[in-house]
Design a protein around this motif. Sequence first.
Motif, mmCIF file in Angstrom:
data_model
loop_
_atom_site.group_PDB
_atom_site.id
_atom_site.type_symbol
_atom_site.label_atom_id
_atom_site.label_comp_id
_atom_site.label_asym_id
_atom_site.label_seq_id
_atom_site.Cartn_x
_atom_site.Cartn_y
_atom_site.Cartn_z
ATOM 1 N N ALA A 152 0.829 -1.207 0.000
ATOM 2 C CA ALA A 152 0.000 0.000 0.000
ATOM 3 C C ALA A 152 0.866 1.261 0.000
ATOM 4 C CB ALA A 152 -0.945 -0.002 1.201
ATOM 5 N N ALA A 153 1.942 1.250 0.792
ATOM 6 C CA ALA A 153 2.835 2.416 0.831
ATOM 7 C C ALA A 153 3.476 2.649 -0.536
ATOM 8 C CB ALA A 153 3.907 2.213 1.898
ATOM 9 N N ALA A 154 3.928 1.582 -1.162
ATOM 10 C CA ALA A 154 4.544 1.714 -2.483
ATOM 11 C C ALA A 154 3.511 2.170 -3.519
ATOM 12 C CB ALA A 154 5.184 0.392 -2.895
ATOM 13 N N ALA A 155 2.295 1.655 -3.422
ATOM 14 C CA ALA A 155 1.235 2.056 -4.350
ATOM 15 C C ALA A 155 0.860 3.523 -4.133
ATOM 16 C CB ALA A 155 0.013 1.159 -4.183
ATOM 17 N N TRP A 156 0.772 3.933 -2.878
ATOM 18 C CA TRP A 156 0.469 5.338 -2.581
ATOM 19 C C TRP A 156 1.554 6.229 -3.181
ATOM 20 C CZ3 TRP A 156 2.701 9.575 -0.508
ATOM 21 C CH2 TRP A 156 1.860 10.655 -0.217
ATOM 22 N N THR A 157 2.805 5.830 -3.023
ATOM 23 C CA THR A 157 3.903 6.615 -3.577
ATOM 24 C C THR A 157 3.812 6.672 -5.095
ATOM 25 O OG1 THR A 157 5.326 5.988 -1.724
ATOM 26 C CG2 THR A 157 6.418 6.866 -3.669
ATOM 27 N N ARG A 158 3.509 5.557 -5.709
ATOM 28 C CA ARG A 158 3.384 5.526 -7.172
ATOM 29 C C ARG A 158 2.284 6.469 -7.648
ATOM 30 N NH1 ARG A 158 2.806 0.090 -10.897
ATOM 31 N NH2 ARG A 158 2.659 1.192 -12.851
ATOM 32 N N GLU A 159 1.218 6.558 -6.860
ATOM 33 C CA GLU A 159 0.096 7.422 -7.223
ATOM 34 C C GLU A 159 0.391 8.895 -6.956
ATOM 35 O OE1 GLU A 159 -4.374 7.948 -5.530
ATOM 36 O OE2 GLU A 159 -3.810 5.923 -6.122
ATOM 37 N N HIS A 160 1.049 9.213 -5.832
ATOM 38 C CA HIS A 160 1.205 10.598 -5.388
ATOM 39 C C HIS A 160 2.591 11.195 -5.623
ATOM 40 C CE1 HIS A 160 -2.763 10.713 -3.561
ATOM 41 N NE2 HIS A 160 -2.529 9.482 -3.168
ATOM 42 N N ALA A 161 3.595 10.359 -5.762
ATOM 43 C CA ALA A 161 4.959 10.843 -6.007
ATOM 44 C C ALA A 161 5.624 9.912 -7.022
ATOM 45 C CB ALA A 161 5.741 10.873 -4.689
ATOM 46 N N PRO A 162 5.099 9.896 -8.242
ATOM 47 C CA PRO A 162 5.528 8.892 -9.222
ATOM 48 C C PRO A 162 7.021 8.906 -9.545
ATOM 49 C CG PRO A 162 4.067 10.511 -10.236
ATOM 50 C CD PRO A 162 4.085 10.789 -8.780
ATOM 51 N N THR A 163 7.661 10.059 -9.448
ATOM 52 C CA THR A 163 9.087 10.083 -9.780
ATOM 53 C C THR A 163 9.930 9.356 -8.743
ATOM 54 O OG1 THR A 163 9.329 12.265 -8.746
ATOM 55 C CG2 THR A 163 8.956 12.213 -11.133
ATOM 56 N N GLU A 164 9.426 9.214 -7.535
ATOM 57 C CA GLU A 164 10.153 8.499 -6.485
ATOM 58 C C GLU A 164 9.688 7.054 -6.318
ATOM 59 O OE1 GLU A 164 8.716 11.552 -5.839
ATOM 60 O OE2 GLU A 164 10.542 12.731 -5.959
ATOM 61 N N ALA A 165 8.670 6.658 -7.029
ATOM 62 C CA ALA A 165 8.020 5.363 -6.807
ATOM 63 C C ALA A 165 8.953 4.174 -6.987
ATOM 64 C CB ALA A 165 6.809 5.220 -7.718
ATOM 65 N N ASP A 166 9.739 4.149 -8.049
ATOM 66 C CA ASP A 166 10.630 3.007 -8.272
ATOM 67 C C ASP A 166 11.672 2.897 -7.160
ATOM 68 O OD1 ASP A 166 9.327 2.152 -10.552
ATOM 69 O OD2 ASP A 166 10.671 3.243 -11.910
ATOM 70 N N GLN A 167 12.220 4.030 -6.746
ATOM 71 C CA GLN A 167 13.208 4.005 -5.677
ATOM 72 C C GLN A 167 12.594 3.520 -4.367
ATOM 73 O OE1 GLN A 167 14.802 7.799 -4.497
ATOM 74 N NE2 GLN A 167 16.388 6.869 -3.220
ATOM 75 N N VAL A 168 11.418 4.007 -4.042
ATOM 76 C CA VAL A 168 10.753 3.589 -2.805
ATOM 77 C C VAL A 168 10.473 2.091 -2.833
ATOM 78 C CG1 VAL A 168 8.592 3.784 -1.485
ATOM 79 C CG2 VAL A 168 9.803 5.841 -2.229
ATOM 80 N N LEU A 169 9.970 1.573 -3.935
ATOM 81 C CA LEU A 169 9.684 0.143 -4.030
ATOM 82 C C LEU A 169 10.969 -0.677 -3.916
ATOM 83 C CD1 LEU A 169 7.686 -2.135 -4.340
ATOM 84 C CD2 LEU A 169 7.762 -1.790 -6.823
ATOM 85 N N THR A 170 12.034 -0.223 -4.542
ATOM 86 C CA THR A 170 13.315 -0.930 -4.455
ATOM 87 C C THR A 170 13.810 -0.978 -3.012
ATOM 88 O OG1 THR A 170 13.889 -0.343 -6.719
ATOM 89 C CG2 THR A 170 15.720 -0.926 -5.256
ATOM 90 N N VAL A 171 13.706 0.133 -2.300
ATOM 91 C CA VAL A 171 14.148 0.175 -0.894
ATOM 92 C C VAL A 171 13.255 -0.718 -0.033
ATOM 93 C CG1 VAL A 171 14.362 1.677 1.134
ATOM 94 C CG2 VAL A 171 15.254 2.427 -1.080
ATOM 95 N N LEU A 172 11.960 -0.685 -0.260
ATOM 96 C CA LEU A 172 11.050 -1.536 0.508
ATOM 97 C C LEU A 172 11.369 -3.014 0.284
ATOM 98 C CD1 LEU A 172 7.615 0.271 0.021
ATOM 99 C CD2 LEU A 172 8.953 0.123 2.119
ATOM 100 N N LEU A 173 11.562 -3.394 -0.963
ATOM 101 C CA LEU A 173 11.879 -4.796 -1.273
ATOM 102 C C LEU A 173 13.235 -5.181 -0.706
ATOM 103 C CD1 LEU A 173 10.483 -4.968 -4.903
ATOM 104 C CD2 LEU A 173 9.578 -6.145 -2.878
#
Length: 181
Positions: A152-173
């Motif tokens: 959900a956090a990664a999806a929220w980021t993808r929706e609201h801060a798309p330029t940071e989404a890939d980095q956030v998902l990579t860090v979460l994983l």
Amino acid sequence: MRADARRNYERLLAEARKAFEQHGINASLDDIAKQAGLGNATLYRHFPTRESLLEAILRDSLAELGDTGQTLLTTESPGTALTTWVRAAVAHATIYRGLVTALMDSLRDETSELNSVCTAMQSTGRRLLERAQQAGEVRTDTTSAGLYALIAAAAWTREHAPTEADQVLTVLLSGLTTRHP
């Protein structure tokens, strides 16, 4: 279902998909009916709530996400399978603006019309997580509820801060794994 009722049902689904793509899941239901060339009474007869409309639209794609997870359970290494599935789950949760909140809410509400399809999909994610944990590839202190909060956090980021989404998902994983570079 009568043929004309089936056509109306399909037109409503098609127009709802378009409206949700353009305006998110909170698009006007009355506008959806109007775009389908139908009255709002017809829409509410087929879909008494916004959730029932969402469930009809998402049923197949959530089942497909579950099927993808089932396939990954037998074809990929445990860590890779989990990572691949999490990425697919994040992408799915952002197909419509606002969807991630509805999906997460439905997991906590057994009366939600989305609950059964979301719970089935969540079960697949839990199996992928447990398999990766048993293989020693993922932290054992991660729960399936925690995994869904991360999605959900990664999806929220993808929706609201798309330029940071890939980095956030990579860090979460990366934070899920037991091995760090």
